[in-house]
Design a protein around this motif. Structure first.
Motif, PDB file in Angstrom:
ATOM      1  N   LEU A   1     -35.437   4.918  23.942  1.00  0.00           N
ATOM      2  CA  LEU A   1     -35.602   6.290  24.084  1.00  0.00           C
ATOM      3  C   LEU A   1     -35.372   6.822  25.407  1.00  0.00           C
ATOM      4  CD1 LEU A   1     -38.123   7.199  21.338  1.00  0.00           C
ATOM      5  CD2 LEU A   1     -35.680   7.632  21.280  1.00  0.00           C
ATOM      6  N   VAL A   2     -35.753   5.952  26.392  1.00  0.00           N
ATOM      7  CA  VAL A   2     -35.502   6.286  27.913  1.00  0.00           C
ATOM      8  C   VAL A   2     -34.090   5.640  28.274  1.00  0.00           C
ATOM      9  CG1 VAL A   2     -36.262   6.160  30.113  1.00  0.00           C
ATOM     10  CG2 VAL A   2     -37.927   7.007  28.510  1.00  0.00           C
ATOM     11  N   HIS A   3     -34.294   4.402  28.199  1.00  0.00           N
ATOM     12  CA  HIS A   3     -32.870   3.646  28.791  1.00  0.00           C
ATOM     13  C   HIS A   3     -31.767   3.864  28.048  1.00  0.00           C
ATOM     14  CE1 HIS A   3     -30.690   0.418  30.638  1.00  0.00           C
ATOM     15  NE2 HIS A   3     -30.212   0.288  29.685  1.00  0.00           N
ATOM     16  N   LYS A   4     -31.385   4.006  26.729  1.00  0.00           N
ATOM     17  CA  LYS A   4     -30.372   4.432  26.348  1.00  0.00           C
ATOM     18  C   LYS A   4     -30.001   5.907  25.829  1.00  0.00           C
ATOM     19  CE  LYS A   4     -26.375   3.385  24.401  1.00  0.00           C
ATOM     20  NZ  LYS A   4     -25.088   3.066  25.235  1.00  0.00           N
ATOM     21  N   SER A   5     -31.146   6.348  25.244  1.00  0.00           N
ATOM     22  CA  SER A   5     -30.946   7.704  24.710  1.00  0.00           C
ATOM     23  C   SER A   5     -31.002   8.873  25.810  1.00  0.00           C
ATOM     24  CB  SER A   5     -32.148   8.057  23.829  1.00  0.00           C
ATOM     25  OG  SER A   5     -32.128   7.230  22.739  1.00  0.00           O
ATOM     26  N   THR A   6     -31.332   8.324  27.173  1.00  0.00           N
ATOM     27  CA  THR A   6     -31.108   9.300  28.351  1.00  0.00           C
ATOM     28  C   THR A   6     -29.768   9.980  28.231  1.00  0.00           C
ATOM     29  OG1 THR A   6     -31.105   9.539  30.512  1.00  0.00           O
ATOM     30  CG2 THR A   6     -30.547   7.240  29.904  1.00  0.00           C
ATOM     31  N   HIS A   7     -28.386   8.930  28.002  1.00  0.00           N
ATOM     32  CA  HIS A   7     -27.223   9.406  27.658  1.00  0.00           C
ATOM     33  C   HIS A   7     -27.060  10.607  26.890  1.00  0.00           C
ATOM     34  CE1 HIS A   7     -24.656   6.839  30.391  1.00  0.00           C
ATOM     35  NE2 HIS A   7     -24.861   5.686  29.511  1.00  0.00           N
ATOM     36  N   HIS A   8     -27.562  10.410  25.598  1.00  0.00           N
ATOM     37  CA  HIS A   8     -27.436  11.159  24.641  1.00  0.00           C
ATOM     38  C   HIS A   8     -28.351  12.498  24.734  1.00  0.00           C
ATOM     39  CE1 HIS A   8     -27.374   7.002  22.589  1.00  0.00           C
ATOM     40  NE2 HIS A   8     -26.448   7.280  23.296  1.00  0.00           N
TER      41      HIS A   8
ATOM     42  N   SER B   1     -33.160  14.858  31.375  1.00  0.00           N
ATOM     43  CA  SER B   1     -32.765  13.955  30.383  1.00  0.00           C
ATOM     44  C   SER B   1     -33.792  12.877  29.763  1.00  0.00           C
ATOM     45  CB  SER B   1     -31.244  13.153  30.731  1.00  0.00           C
ATOM     46  OG  SER B   1     -31.563  12.159  31.642  1.00  0.00           O
ATOM     47  N   ILE B   2     -34.249  12.233  30.892  1.00  0.00           N
ATOM     48  CA  ILE B   2     -35.349  11.330  30.340  1.00  0.00           C
ATOM     49  C   ILE B   2     -36.704  11.924  29.981  1.00  0.00           C
ATOM     50  CG2 ILE B   2     -34.718   9.617  32.116  1.00  0.00           C
ATOM     51  CD1 ILE B   2     -36.535  10.394  34.091  1.00  0.00           C
ATOM     52  N   LEU B   3     -36.854  13.125  30.235  1.00  0.00           N
ATOM     53  CA  LEU B   3     -38.128  13.708  29.803  1.00  0.00           C
ATOM     54  C   LEU B   3     -38.391  14.006  28.209  1.00  0.00           C
ATOM     55  CD1 LEU B   3     -38.707  16.346  32.516  1.00  0.00           C
ATOM     56  CD2 LEU B   3     -40.151  14.318  31.989  1.00  0.00           C
ATOM     57  N   THR B   4     -36.952  13.993  27.617  1.00  0.00           N
ATOM     58  CA  THR B   4     -36.956  13.943  26.121  1.00  0.00           C
ATOM     59  C   THR B   4     -37.456  12.630  25.669  1.00  0.00           C
ATOM     60  OG1 THR B   4     -35.013  15.522  26.085  1.00  0.00           O
ATOM     61  CG2 THR B   4     -35.723  14.458  23.957  1.00  0.00           C
ATOM     62  N   GLY B   5     -36.962  11.650  26.253  1.00  0.00           N
ATOM     63  CA  GLY B   5     -37.359  10.311  26.011  1.00  0.00           C
ATOM     64  C   GLY B   5     -38.778   9.912  26.309  1.00  0.00           C
ATOM     65  N   ILE B   6     -39.189  10.377  27.245  1.00  0.00           N
ATOM     66  CA  ILE B   6     -40.595  10.118  27.916  1.00  0.00           C
ATOM     67  C   ILE B   6     -41.686  11.005  26.918  1.00  0.00           C
ATOM     68  CG2 ILE B   6     -42.085  10.591  29.801  1.00  0.00           C
ATOM     69  CD1 ILE B   6     -39.886  10.114  31.631  1.00  0.00           C
ATOM     70  N   ALA B   7     -41.137  12.174  26.516  1.00  0.00           N
ATOM     71  CA  ALA B   7     -42.073  12.899  25.622  1.00  0.00           C
ATOM     72  C   ALA B   7     -42.099  12.223  24.036  1.00  0.00           C
ATOM     73  CB  ALA B   7     -41.472  14.267  25.530  1.00  0.00           C
ATOM     74  N   ALA B   8     -40.758  11.809  23.894  1.00  0.00           N
ATOM     75  CA  ALA B   8     -40.931  11.095  22.621  1.00  0.00           C
ATOM     76  C   ALA B   8     -41.819   9.800  22.442  1.00  0.00           C
ATOM     77  CB  ALA B   8     -39.269  10.680  21.900  1.00  0.00           C
TER      78      ALA B   8
END
Length: 433
Positions: free
Chosen positions: A190-197, A405-412
């Motif tokens: 969710l951080v490494h890959k999804s940061t793109h998305h 971008s990473i904050l979405t994954g970090i929050a997830a």
């Protein structure tokens, strides 16, 4: 011209590094110059130098172990530091480079958690240096076209986005063989890959995440899941192991010249194994994820990521007050450092359709981009190392874009852990923004 060349050093000579040093050593020699490598593994740096000389006809560069990073900056006087090390170490090199007077180009994700993210934001504020995050997907022609259609108001105001990303059993599995399988290293997918998305969604709809809720679990990879499916043949690493011979998920380092030289031959220095079993113990990242995001402009994102699918690519739909855009992309399978960089994220098939409210649906033809990440890579590299062209879409991403971008994954990740929705504003302070 030679006098004006920008000087670069590169930290982390693993699978992602060649993408950058190839560009400098080939088409951008007139504007850019590579002067040094830094890595914890001398064998790997020596191999990178071997490729520079034999593949790109470039002079070998000086090499420095991490404890000589400051000395490298002092001696080589680079304009910028390129960071392609393990994700959890990005902040160390980004921050120190800025403190020593350099700008930074960093591979995504910028970092893996909110504390490291805050440290980077503080360092930018303190030093006034620039950080570029290499979001190559922004530059793919079909992604730029989606941005253009939305900006033109083709479907009115975007109210919701449905985004499904599939990683297949070749590329998806690869994250479970190597350092990414430890969440401390990568922040999970969710951080490494999804940061793109997540960056693409921010870019497309011109907003940023406000609140995030997520579920995620390890439901396919890992030993326990394999045992449940009746698997009985286990191994720690694939190379040279009889139990791995018939396993379609096994990666045999001795059967690929590049992987052998970069990883197998370098193991004696740092013990890093690139070919671990995806059905081993100790994997603590998720392979199945669902995320719900509310943006500051009130748009809602429903997002899913699965890392064991039969094909690679994604489906996305933008719903708006005047209609809907649907996009479907099938991508090329790829194992990092195992082959041609241009195949990473190369497009095998794509469709983009617009469904106007009360109008006739139509297909949007998009130019075929050449190169990796849907044709985005060559445009990004020119932006970084060549003479950037005027860009009405403002695709160049800075540290603020990298953070959002990473904050979405970090929050997830936090939501998965706590079972609660997470307000993104509670994670970091953006200073004067």
């Amino acid at each position: 011209m030679t006098l004006n060349r920008k000087r670069y050093v590169l930290v982390g000579t693993g699978g992602r590094a060649e993408f950058f040093y190839k560009a400098i050593a080939s088409q951008y020699r007139e504007t850019s110059e590579l002067v040094a490598f830094c890595d914890m593994n001398q064998t790997r740096m020596d191999y990178a130098n071997h490729l520079l000389v034999t593949k790109y006809d470039y002079e070998p560069v000086r090499t420095y172990l991490p404890d000589r990073f400051d000395e490298m900056i002092e001696s080589e006087k680079p304009d910028a530091v390129i960071v392609t090390s393990m994700d959890r170490t990005h902040h160390t090199y980004i921050i120190r480079a800025m403190e020593l007077g350099c700008d930074v180009i960093t591979e995504k994700p910028m970092t893996v958690d909110e504390k490291k993210c805050q440290a980077i934001l503080d360092a930018v504020e303190r030093t006034g240096r620039n950080v570029r995050v290499t979001f190559n997907y922004r530059y793919a022609p079909h992604h730029t076209k989606a941005k253009e259609l939305i900006a033109r108001g083709v479907i009115g105001k975007v109210t919701s986005v449905h985004f499904e990303w599939l990683l297949n059993t070749q590329h998806g599995a690869d994250y479970f063989r190597r350092w990414h399988r430890n969440k401390n290293n990568s922040g999970g997918l969710l951080v490494h890959k999804s940061t793109h998305h997540f960056d693409l969604v921010n870019f497309w709809i011109g907003s940023e995440p406000e609140s995030v809720f997520a579920y995620g679990d390890l439901l396919f990879y890992g030993r326990e899941n394999a045992e449940e499916r009746g698997e009985t043949k286990f191994y720690e690493r694939a190379t040279g192991n009889a139990n791995a011979q018939e396993d379609p998920f096994a990666l045999h380092l001795d059967k690929n010249e590049n992987l052998k030289a970069m990883y197998l031959d370098a193991e004696h220095e740092d013990g890093y194994r690139r070919d671990q079993s995806v059905f081993g113990d100790g994997i603590n990242i998720e392979d199945t994820m669902g995320v719900l995001v509310r943006y500051k402009n009130n748009a809602i994102l429903t997002y899913s990521l699965n890392a064991y699918m039969p094909w690679e690519g994604y489906r996305i739909a933008f719903n708006g007050t005047k209609g809907r855009i649907e996009m479907s992309i099938i991508e090329q399978s790829y194992v990092n450092a195992g082959g041609d960089k241009a195949l990473e994220g190369a497009i095998k098939g794509k469709t983009m359709n617009v469904f106007p409210m009360f109008g006739t649906p139509y297909t949007v033809e998009v130019e075929e981009g050449k190169g990796g990440h849907g044709g985005g890579d060559p445009v990004l590299l020119n932006d970084l190392f060549g003479v950037p062209k005027e860009d009405p879409f403002r695709r160049a991403a800075n540290h603020i874009d990298g953070a959002k971008s990473i904050l979405t994954g970090i929050a997830a990740n936090r939501s998965i852990k706590t079972g609660q929705a997470v307000e993104v504003a509670t994670l970091v302070n953006f200073h004067h923004e």
